[in-house]
Design an enzyme around this catalytic site. Structure first.
Site: not given
Ligand code: FAD
Length: 693
Positions: A453, A646, A691
């Protein structure tokens, strides 16, 4: 009566008009190019391909099409799995189809001996995914008009056999509304559903199991309906992966992680969108807090000169790169580490199979930039891979995990394993060289951009987009692997590099920060913007109430920044109330000092209520603060305040919704049912916006 010339002219005009209407101008206008401009060619020359699904099925000898409406790739992945299973177990001639690639006016001529499957995710507030909007509007519209004139018939889709599965999240009010509405529309149009319409629930964390439980009875029903015969499933690759030792990875036409042809050429070109990211410079990055177990990043992404625009409340998508450590693990366990830079050409063995990345490429590039290698493992995928186990003992273990849900959870899911971690654990690090690479292209998701966001105001900084992101690091008690979020750790590494770390290495993850052919050098990150409906009232004098604990405060920083700018410009700004929550004042109070500045601009019109969950003897959350300020909330709502939530979809957003109805009921002396109705109507009038993720 005879027709005179004028009648004939009038009739001819009407006829042309009617045909134009029913064909939606297909014969008259050049077909819409879904990618726009030069990208159509960059992306595998989609333009010019037929949008007629029936013709396409006839030509390629298919009797089963699996359509998907997908936002984050899960529905697309399930669609591929259904297609694959239909072919290997039941001998169906299957193809997978993106809903946005076809027209639907001729569904009334869908042959009786074929079947259409719909795998449909519901997005946001019960909306279709971006690629399913047109299909949804067509099928769910009031007057569906088919080309064969089926509109006059009350069962125009009488010949269409279909199967439906939805992907939803029960924490949203419009749970699985996409599959429910499409199913209802298809039934109304006379189509014959085979099996039940399945519903997967991400909110309960049971999506995969819901899918597995739904598909067995569906297949049984389909076997009857189409007179199929089940056979022993033998793995057949969908993609042909050819090694090209005669080529050098440095040759110009080899993709080393570039998302499309546009990026392979010397300089990137817009328009930038979900198919074409902009490699943006990061103007600034810092940690807004940093404690033992958590960090939160603030980044300013410079989009000047790119043509990218945003409005306050939109989302920015970051295209991730997998961590070097996980890429190495993956390639090593497959026995591909030594030839990671081997050039490979990948093509579908069947003309309808779409390769999810550009080719020729290398193993390293595919694994680093295009596959979701760190995600939780699918149980069905474990079954598929069992046949390629390095020995019989491991094979037996894989088969058991694949078929026994509880055992799988105990051994795999509960230990947070990703696929390479699972394979290396089972084989004690010995390689699994006989798994065809195609199985991974089919069985793993295409890597997905992560949304954030936007935490800045477009009125204040139109060329710089802020992100506020907590770095994911999930340690489950007892689980050997700490899950490190792919994108957030990548961003953290970029921040460390920007601040002079010679070899940024958050948690030993070691990202390839300079990107393919060093194109991301100088602290760049690939992004695109997604417009949202989460919007401030156009009139700044309207009051607003915002509830955003944790990183849920991100868009509200943008909202308050914008209203403060209006106030500085001498405009009248309405009451601006923010409920924020965090653990401790000294630890994770986001933008603590910025709020003071906004307070100077907005005066008493800005009210910040902060809940600290770990500062006192009692846990205080935003909900408590809302209760304490119930009278103020009610009064502002009666002045038609906009209400925004949000952050965490699973609990917080739902509780806030319930609480708001309670506040309205108490403050106005109404029965709860009436207050709930008021909240629902606020939602439908866009006065209540969410959101959440
Ligand atoms: P990922 O690698 O995608 O992992 C995310 C989570 O998935 C992990 O913490 C865990 O719980 C699980 N996971 C992954 N791999 C495994 C595994 N092997 N085994 C078990 N569990 C697992 N985030 C913010 O910080 N700020 C924002 O403003 C924000 N806004 C958003 C707005 C929208 C519309 C959406 C959809 C999401 C938003 N998010 C926000 C969330 C963001 O998009 C990400 O999902 C978040 O930052 C995690 O991404 P990542 O790639 O670091 O983690």
């Amino acid at each position: 009566a005879q027709l005179d010339t004028l009648d004939i002219v009038v009739l001819a005009v009407l006829l042309v008009g009617t045909v134009a209407y029913f064909t939606k101008g297909t014969y008259w206008a050049k077909q819409a190019d879904p990618y726009g401009g030069s990208l159509a060619h960059a992306n595998g020359a989609k333009a010019g391909k037929s949008r007629n699904i029936i013709e396409k099925m006839e030509e390629s000898g298919k009797n089963c099409v699996v359509f998907y409406g997908s936002q984050t790739g899960t529905a697309e992945d399930y669609a591929s799995r259904l297609a694959k299973e239909g072919s290997s177990r039941f001998g169906l001639k299957t193809m997978v189809a993106d809903l946005e690639d076809y027209d639907y006016e001729n569904l009334d001529t869908f042959p009786e001996d074929k079947v259409a499957m719909f795998v449909l995710a519901t997005y946001g507030e019960g909306e279709p995914t971006d690629n399913a909007v047109e299909f949804y509007e067509f099928i769910h519209g009031d007057d569906v008009a088919f080309s064969e004139g089926g509109g006059a018939d009350d069962k125009p889709l009488g010949n269409l056999k279909y199967v439906a599965f939805g992907l939803g999240n029960n924490t949203y009010e419009h749970y699985n509304s996409m599959v429910r509405n499409v199913n209802a529309s298809l039934e109304k149009l006379g189509a014959q559903r085979v099996g039940e319409a399945g519903e997967g629930d991400d909110g309960a964390g049971t999506m995969e199991e819901d899918f597995l439980a739904w598909k067995e009875p569906m297949w049984a029903a389909l076997v009857k309906a189409m007179d199929l015969e089940e056979r022993e499933a033998v793995y057949e690759p969908v993609f042909d992966v050819v090694e090209r030792p005669e080529m050098d990875a440095e040759e110009d036409e080899v993709y080393l992680g570039e998302p499309n042809k546009n990026h392979l050429n010397a300089s990137q070109k817009g328009p930038y969108n979900a198919h074409n990211p902009y490699i943006a410079p990061i103007a600034e990055s810092k940690e807004v807090f940093n404690t033992n177990d958590r960090n939160c990043l603030h980044m300013e992404i410079d989009v000047s000169g790119s043509g990218i625009t945003y409005t306050t409340g939109d989302h920015i998508a970051v295209w991730p790169t997998n961590a070097g450590k996980e890429v190495d693990r993956f390639l090593t366990v497959l026995g591909l580490a030594d030839k990671r830079h081997m050039v490979i050409s990948v093509k579908g063995l069947d003309p309808t199979a779409k390769v999810p990345f550009p080719s020729p490429t290398t193993y390293d590039a595919v694994v680093r930039y295009h596959m979701e290698i760190c995600a939780p493992v699918s149980r069905q995928f474990v079954s598929t891979l069992a046949a390629f186990s390095p020995n019989e003992t491991i094979k037996a273990e894989m088969v058991k995990m694949g078929s026994d849900k509880d055992y799988f959870h105990e051994k795999v899911a509960n230990n947070n394993l990703n696929i390479a971690q699972l394979l290396e654990t089972l084989s004690e690090r010995a390689p699994w060289p006989s798994i065809p690479f195609s199985a991974f292209i089919e069985g793993l998701h295409k890597i997905q951009p992560r949304y954030y966001s936007i935490s800045s105001s477009s009125a204040v900084q139109k060329d710089k987009i802020s992100i506020t992101a907590v770095v994911e690091s999930l340690a489950k008690p007892g689980a050997p692997h700490i899950v490190k979020g792919v994108t957030t750790n990548y961003l953290l590494a970029l921040k460390q590099k920007q601040h002079g770390a010679p070899e940024p290495d958050p948690h030993g993850l070691n990202y390839a920060l300079t990107g393919p052919r060093n194109k991301y050098d100088g602290i760049h990150v690939p992004v695109h913007v997604r417009h949202s409906n989460f919007k401030l009232p156009s009139d700044p004098s309207k009051p607003i109430i915002m509830v955003g604990p944790g990183t849920g405060v991100a868009p509200f920083r943008g909202f308050v920044q914008e209203r403060a700018a209006h106030a500085r410009a001498g405009e009248k700004v309405g009451k601006t109330v923010l409920f924020f929550g965090c653990r401790r004042k000294s630890e994770d109070f986001l933008y603590e000092h910025e709020w003071d500045q906004y307070k100077k601009d907005l005066g008493d019109n800005f009210v910040l209520h902060v809940a600290f969950s770990r500062d006192g003897p009692k846990k205080v959350y935003v909900q408590h603060k809302m209760k304490e300020n119930a009278a103020e909330i009610n009064e502002l709502l009666q002045q038609k305040a906009y209400f925004y939530v949000c952050g965490d979809a699973a609990n917080m957003a739902r509780e806030v919704n319930t609480l708001l109805a309670q506040i309205i009921a108490e403050q106005r002396g109404l029965p709860e049912s009436k207050a709930e109705e008021i909240v629902r109507s606020m939602r439908s009038a866009n006065q209540y916006q969410e959101d959440v993720w």
